[in-house]
Motif scaffolding. Sequence first.
Motif, PDB file in Angstrom:
ATOM      1  N   TRP A  52      12.454  -7.145  11.205  1.00  0.00           N
ATOM      2  CA  TRP A  52      13.230  -6.498  10.152  1.00  0.00           C
ATOM      3  C   TRP A  52      13.064  -4.989  10.276  1.00  0.00           C
ATOM      4  O   TRP A  52      11.973  -4.503  10.550  1.00  0.00           O
ATOM      5  N   SER A  53      14.148  -4.273  10.047  1.00  0.00           N
ATOM      6  CA  SER A  53      14.073  -2.810  10.038  1.00  0.00           C
ATOM      7  C   SER A  53      14.812  -2.298   8.808  1.00  0.00           C
ATOM      8  O   SER A  53      15.636  -2.997   8.216  1.00  0.00           O
ATOM      9  N   ARG A  81      11.028  -0.078  11.753  1.00  0.00           N
ATOM     10  CA  ARG A  81      10.693  -1.483  11.536  1.00  0.00           C
ATOM     11  C   ARG A  81       9.766  -1.594  10.318  1.00  0.00           C
ATOM     12  O   ARG A  81       8.969  -0.705  10.050  1.00  0.00           O
ATOM     13  N   VAL A  82       9.908  -2.687   9.577  1.00  0.00           N
ATOM     14  CA  VAL A  82       9.207  -2.852   8.302  1.00  0.00           C
ATOM     15  C   VAL A  82       7.697  -2.702   8.449  1.00  0.00           C
ATOM     16  O   VAL A  82       7.056  -1.958   7.704  1.00  0.00           O
ATOM     17  N   CYS A  83       7.098  -3.379   9.401  1.00  0.00           N
ATOM     18  CA  CYS A  83       5.636  -3.306   9.543  1.00  0.00           C
ATOM     19  C   CYS A  83       5.192  -1.933  10.032  1.00  0.00           C
ATOM     20  O   CYS A  83       4.115  -1.459   9.646  1.00  0.00           O
ATOM     21  N   ASP A  84       5.994  -1.290  10.862  1.00  0.00           N
ATOM     22  CA  ASP A  84       5.667   0.080  11.282  1.00  0.00           C
ATOM     23  C   ASP A  84       5.642   0.997  10.067  1.00  0.00           C
ATOM     24  O   ASP A  84       4.776   1.865   9.952  1.00  0.00           O
ATOM     25  N   HIS A  85       6.591   0.791   9.139  1.00  0.00           N
ATOM     26  CA  HIS A  85       6.619   1.591   7.913  1.00  0.00           C
ATOM     27  C   HIS A  85       5.391   1.300   7.036  1.00  0.00           C
ATOM     28  O   HIS A  85       4.770   2.222   6.508  1.00  0.00           O
ATOM     29  N   LEU A  86       5.047   0.023   6.884  1.00  0.00           N
ATOM     30  CA  LEU A  86       3.886  -0.349   6.071  1.00  0.00           C
ATOM     31  C   LEU A  86       2.593   0.293   6.579  1.00  0.00           C
ATOM     32  O   LEU A  86       1.667   0.518   5.812  1.00  0.00           O
ATOM     33  N   ASN A  87       2.535   0.569   7.856  1.00  0.00           N
ATOM     34  CA  ASN A  87       1.335   1.124   8.462  1.00  0.00           C
ATOM     35  C   ASN A  87       1.448   2.616   8.734  1.00  0.00           C
ATOM     36  O   ASN A  87       0.604   3.190   9.419  1.00  0.00           O
ATOM     37  N   SER A  88       2.459   3.252   8.157  1.00  0.00           N
ATOM     38  CA  SER A  88       2.688   4.684   8.389  1.00  0.00           C
ATOM     39  C   SER A  88       1.955   5.545   7.367  1.00  0.00           C
ATOM     40  O   SER A  88       1.588   5.087   6.281  1.00  0.00           O
ATOM     41  N   GLU A  89       1.764   6.800   7.712  1.00  0.00           N
ATOM     42  CA  GLU A  89       1.172   7.761   6.776  1.00  0.00           C
ATOM     43  C   GLU A  89       2.089   7.970   5.574  1.00  0.00           C
ATOM     44  O   GLU A  89       1.620   8.200   4.468  1.00  0.00           O
ATOM     45  N   HIS A  90       3.397   7.904   5.798  1.00  0.00           N
ATOM     46  CA  HIS A  90       4.362   8.061   4.710  1.00  0.00           C
ATOM     47  C   HIS A  90       4.157   6.987   3.643  1.00  0.00           C
ATOM     48  O   HIS A  90       4.101   7.273   2.451  1.00  0.00           O
ATOM     49  N   TYR A  91       4.041   5.724   4.075  1.00  0.00           N
ATOM     50  CA  TYR A  91       3.821   4.640   3.118  1.00  0.00           C
ATOM     51  C   TYR A  91       2.474   4.808   2.434  1.00  0.00           C
ATOM     52  O   TYR A  91       2.358   4.639   1.220  1.00  0.00           O
ATOM     53  N   TYR A 104       2.646  -3.223  -4.823  1.00  0.00           N
ATOM     54  CA  TYR A 104       2.981  -3.342  -3.401  1.00  0.00           C
ATOM     55  C   TYR A 104       1.697  -3.536  -2.597  1.00  0.00           C
ATOM     56  O   TYR A 104       0.608  -3.197  -3.059  1.00  0.00           O
ATOM     57  N   PRO A 105       1.801  -4.042  -1.371  1.00  0.00           N
ATOM     58  CA  PRO A 105       0.600  -4.228  -0.551  1.00  0.00           C
ATOM     59  C   PRO A 105      -0.162  -2.911  -0.354  1.00  0.00           C
ATOM     60  O   PRO A 105       0.441  -1.874  -0.076  1.00  0.00           O
ATOM     61  N   GLU A 106      -1.482  -2.993  -0.525  1.00  0.00           N
ATOM     62  CA  GLU A 106      -2.325  -1.810  -0.366  1.00  0.00           C
ATOM     63  C   GLU A 106      -2.594  -1.554   1.109  1.00  0.00           C
ATOM     64  O   GLU A 106      -3.022  -2.450   1.831  1.00  0.00           O
ATOM     65  N   PRO A 107      -2.335  -0.325   1.565  1.00  0.00           N
ATOM     66  CA  PRO A 107      -2.626  -0.015   2.976  1.00  0.00           C
ATOM     67  C   PRO A 107      -4.136  -0.063   3.231  1.00  0.00           C
ATOM     68  O   PRO A 107      -4.925   0.363   2.389  1.00  0.00           O
ATOM     69  N   GLN A 108      -4.521  -0.599   4.361  1.00  0.00           N
ATOM     70  CA  GLN A 108      -5.926  -0.725   4.739  1.00  0.00           C
ATOM     71  C   GLN A 108      -6.178   0.133   5.978  1.00  0.00           C
ATOM     72  O   GLN A 108      -5.537  -0.085   7.008  1.00  0.00           O
ATOM     73  N   GLN A 109      -7.091   1.070   5.872  1.00  0.00           N
ATOM     74  CA  GLN A 109      -7.424   1.936   6.996  1.00  0.00           C
ATOM     75  C   GLN A 109      -7.964   1.090   8.144  1.00  0.00           C
ATOM     76  O   GLN A 109      -8.870   0.280   7.953  1.00  0.00           O
ATOM     77  N   GLY A 110      -7.399   1.274   9.332  1.00  0.00           N
ATOM     78  CA  GLY A 110      -7.879   0.573  10.518  1.00  0.00           C
ATOM     79  C   GLY A 110      -7.463  -0.880  10.616  1.00  0.00           C
ATOM     80  O   GLY A 110      -7.908  -1.589  11.515  1.00  0.00           O
ATOM     81  N   ARG A 111      -6.606  -1.356   9.715  1.00  0.00           N
ATOM     82  CA  ARG A 111      -6.168  -2.756   9.740  1.00  0.00           C
ATOM     83  C   ARG A 111      -4.645  -2.804   9.733  1.00  0.00           C
ATOM     84  O   ARG A 111      -4.009  -2.230   8.861  1.00  0.00           O
ATOM     85  N   TRP A 112      -4.060  -3.452  10.716  1.00  0.00           N
ATOM     86  CA  TRP A 112      -2.604  -3.571  10.820  1.00  0.00           C
ATOM     87  C   TRP A 112      -2.109  -4.504   9.717  1.00  0.00           C
ATOM     88  O   TRP A 112      -2.615  -5.613   9.555  1.00  0.00           O
ATOM     89  N   MET A 113      -1.143  -4.027   8.949  1.00  0.00           N
ATOM     90  CA  MET A 113      -0.604  -4.803   7.835  1.00  0.00           C
ATOM     91  C   MET A 113       0.783  -5.319   8.220  1.00  0.00           C
ATOM     92  O   MET A 113       1.693  -4.531   8.471  1.00  0.00           O
ATOM     93  N   CYS A 114       0.933  -6.623   8.297  1.00  0.00           N
ATOM     94  CA  CYS A 114       2.212  -7.232   8.635  1.00  0.00           C
ATOM     95  C   CYS A 114       2.077  -8.729   8.364  1.00  0.00           C
ATOM     96  O   CYS A 114       1.031  -9.303   8.665  1.00  0.00           O
TER      97      CYS A 114
END
Length: 176
Positions: A52-53, A81-91, A104-114
Motif C-alpha cells: 500500500w502507498s 509506501r505505508v510502512c516506510d511512512h510509519l517508520n519515518s522521522e515525519h511520522y 495510532y501505532p507508537e513508533p519504536q526506535q530501532g524496531r521496524w513497524m509494519c
Amino acid sequence: MESTSRVTFERIQQISGADVANFTNLRLIGGNDAMPFLNGSWELFQDLDNNWSQFVRLWYQSPVATDATFYPIQTPNRSIRVCDHLNSEHYRAWWNRNRYAVNYPEPQQGRWMCPFPKGEYYLRWVALEKGVLPWVSKPGLYRMDFCLANNGVVRMIHALYFRVQPVIGQFQHNRK
C-alpha cells in the motif's frame, strides 16, 4: 496596500474506498479565523503493508466557475509506501506532537513497524496545520485528495476542501 491570502478549511469527505476504511465519523471543526481541528474516529478494515502507498492529488476550481468542475494541478510525485511512512522521522514527529490525542501505532526506535493494523482509530482535537502549500497560489476552491493505493491501484480517496481568498489590508473578499 499589501495583498495576502487567507486559507479557510471547509470540509472533509470520503470519496471512495468504503471497503478499505470508514472516515464518516471524522469531523473538521473550526474554520474562518479559528484554528481548524480534526476530531472523531475512523475504522480501517484491513492491515496496510508496504504493498500500500499513500499520496496526495490537488484540484482547483476558479472562484468565478459556474459549474462545479475541479481541474488537476500538477504536483511532484511524493508517493510513499505505508510502512516506510510509519517508520519515518515525519511520522515519529507527528506522533510525538499528538501522542495524547490519537491512538495510532507508537513508533519504536530501532524496531521496524509494519503493517499499519486494522482497527478503530481516533483523533481528539488534532490541529490541522496550514503549513506551506506551494502549489496553491491563486484564489479559488481547492480539493486535496489523500489517496491510498494497493499495488498502484487507487483504492481509497479522502478529500479536504479549502478556499483561498485574497485579503487586502483588513478586508477579506468573500467570493463564493
